[in-house]
Scaffold this motif. Structure first.
Motif, mmCIF file in Angstrom:
data_model
loop_
_atom_site.group_PDB
_atom_site.id
_atom_site.type_symbol
_atom_site.label_atom_id
_atom_site.label_comp_id
_atom_site.label_asym_id
_atom_site.label_seq_id
_atom_site.Cartn_x
_atom_site.Cartn_y
_atom_site.Cartn_z
ATOM 1 N N ALA A 4 0.829 -1.191 0.098
ATOM 2 C CA ALA A 4 -0.048 -0.014 0.052
ATOM 3 C C ALA A 4 0.886 1.291 -0.112
ATOM 4 C CB ALA A 4 -0.987 0.077 1.190
ATOM 5 N N ALA A 5 1.919 1.249 0.768
ATOM 6 C CA ALA A 5 2.914 2.430 0.896
ATOM 7 C C ALA A 5 3.333 2.781 -0.570
ATOM 8 C CB ALA A 5 4.049 2.247 1.764
ATOM 9 N N ALA A 6 3.720 1.498 -1.298
ATOM 10 C CA ALA A 6 4.135 1.602 -2.706
ATOM 11 C C ALA A 6 3.251 2.431 -3.601
ATOM 12 C CB ALA A 6 4.711 0.410 -3.150
ATOM 13 N N VAL A 7 1.926 1.927 -3.443
ATOM 14 C CA VAL A 7 1.075 2.606 -4.161
ATOM 15 C C VAL A 7 0.645 4.067 -4.033
ATOM 16 C CG1 VAL A 7 -1.707 2.657 -4.849
ATOM 17 C CG2 VAL A 7 -0.385 0.453 -4.552
ATOM 18 N N TYR A 8 0.820 4.429 -2.578
ATOM 19 C CA TYR A 8 0.773 5.861 -2.256
ATOM 20 C C TYR A 8 1.945 6.662 -2.944
ATOM 21 C CZ TYR A 8 -3.104 4.657 1.055
ATOM 22 O OH TYR A 8 -4.349 4.317 1.776
ATOM 23 N N VAL A 9 3.071 6.207 -2.632
ATOM 24 C CA VAL A 9 4.249 6.792 -3.272
ATOM 25 C C VAL A 9 4.209 7.274 -4.658
ATOM 26 C CG1 VAL A 9 6.745 6.853 -3.308
ATOM 27 C CG2 VAL A 9 5.619 6.299 -0.956
ATOM 28 N N ARG A 10 3.809 6.053 -5.356
ATOM 29 C CA ARG A 10 3.552 6.287 -6.603
ATOM 30 C C ARG A 10 2.653 7.414 -6.856
ATOM 31 N NH1 ARG A 10 1.907 1.421 -10.975
ATOM 32 N NH2 ARG A 10 2.035 2.588 -13.079
ATOM 33 N N GLN A 11 1.387 7.253 -6.328
ATOM 34 C CA GLN A 11 0.312 8.347 -6.458
ATOM 35 C C GLN A 11 0.977 9.829 -6.177
ATOM 36 O OE1 GLN A 11 -2.758 7.358 -4.050
ATOM 37 N NE2 GLN A 11 -3.543 6.049 -5.532
#
Length: 200
Positions: free
Chosen positions: A177-184
């Motif tokens: 989830a952190a990776a998704v947020y950082v990508r956003q």
């Protein structure tokens, strides 16, 4: 009449905020039961109820039209406080190893850094998505089970495998989830998009 005004203001005195305040009161109660007594089952129940009802205040806010600025700030704050308090308390009593704890804390540090970068560029934090909520829920479910596994007699045979399965699964989802947020966040910063679509 006050229900319709709540979304535009801080809306302190609302039913959702009362639920959040009750959940917040469960944190010191859990710490007391775990660290100062031997009521371990009760500590696990308080932790499970306090963390497992994180969706109640949000549902009430939407159904009663009592979404407020205070609720938007307080609800995620209480969720993070539950995670961090239970994480550190379980580590202190020896139920969680330090590498696991550091992995969770490192993820929180990444998220805080991301929010600071977004704020610097004039953006609000990204909207919470399903993966993030699921990761938090799975990780949190492991904590009361690990309390039972480590401190309640004759419960480790079933609780330890279940607790650790949830813990490692939750940690993996937490970082995904952190990776998704950082990508956003990276897309927002690189694209210099207008702020209008960001969460209020």
């Amino acid at each position: 009449m006050s229900n319709t005004a709540a979304p535009a203001g801080w809306g302190v005195w609302t039913w959702p905020n009362l639920v959040t305040a009750i959940r917040l009161a469960g944190i010191p109660l859990f710490c007391y039961l775990l660290l100062a007594t031997e009521y371990y089952w009760q500590a696990a129940i308080v932790l499970a109820v306090g963390g497992g009802t994180d969706w109640v205040d949000g549902q009430l806010a939407r159904r009663l039209n009592q979404v407020s600025k205070l609720g938007r700030l307080l609800d995620p704050f209480v969720d993070r406080l539950y995670i961090l308090t239970s994480l550190l308390a379980l580590t202190y009593v020896g139920l969680l190893p330090w590498p696991f704890t550091i992995a969770v804390l490192a993820r929180e540090a990444v998220m805080v850094s991301m929010v600071l970068v977004l704020r610097f560029h004039g953006y609000a934090p990204p909207q919470v998505h399903f993966l993030g909520k699921s990761a938090t829920a799975v990780l949190f479910m492991s904590f009361p089970v690990l309390v039972v596994a480590g401190l309640v007699s004759n419960a480790d045979t079933w609780a330890a495998p279940l607790g650790w399965a949830l813990a490692w699964w939750g940690l993996g989802l937490y970082w995904m989830a952190a990776a998704v947020y950082v990508r956003q966040a990276a897309k927002l910063v690189r694209g210099d998009r207008p702020r209008s679509h960001a969460a209020a």
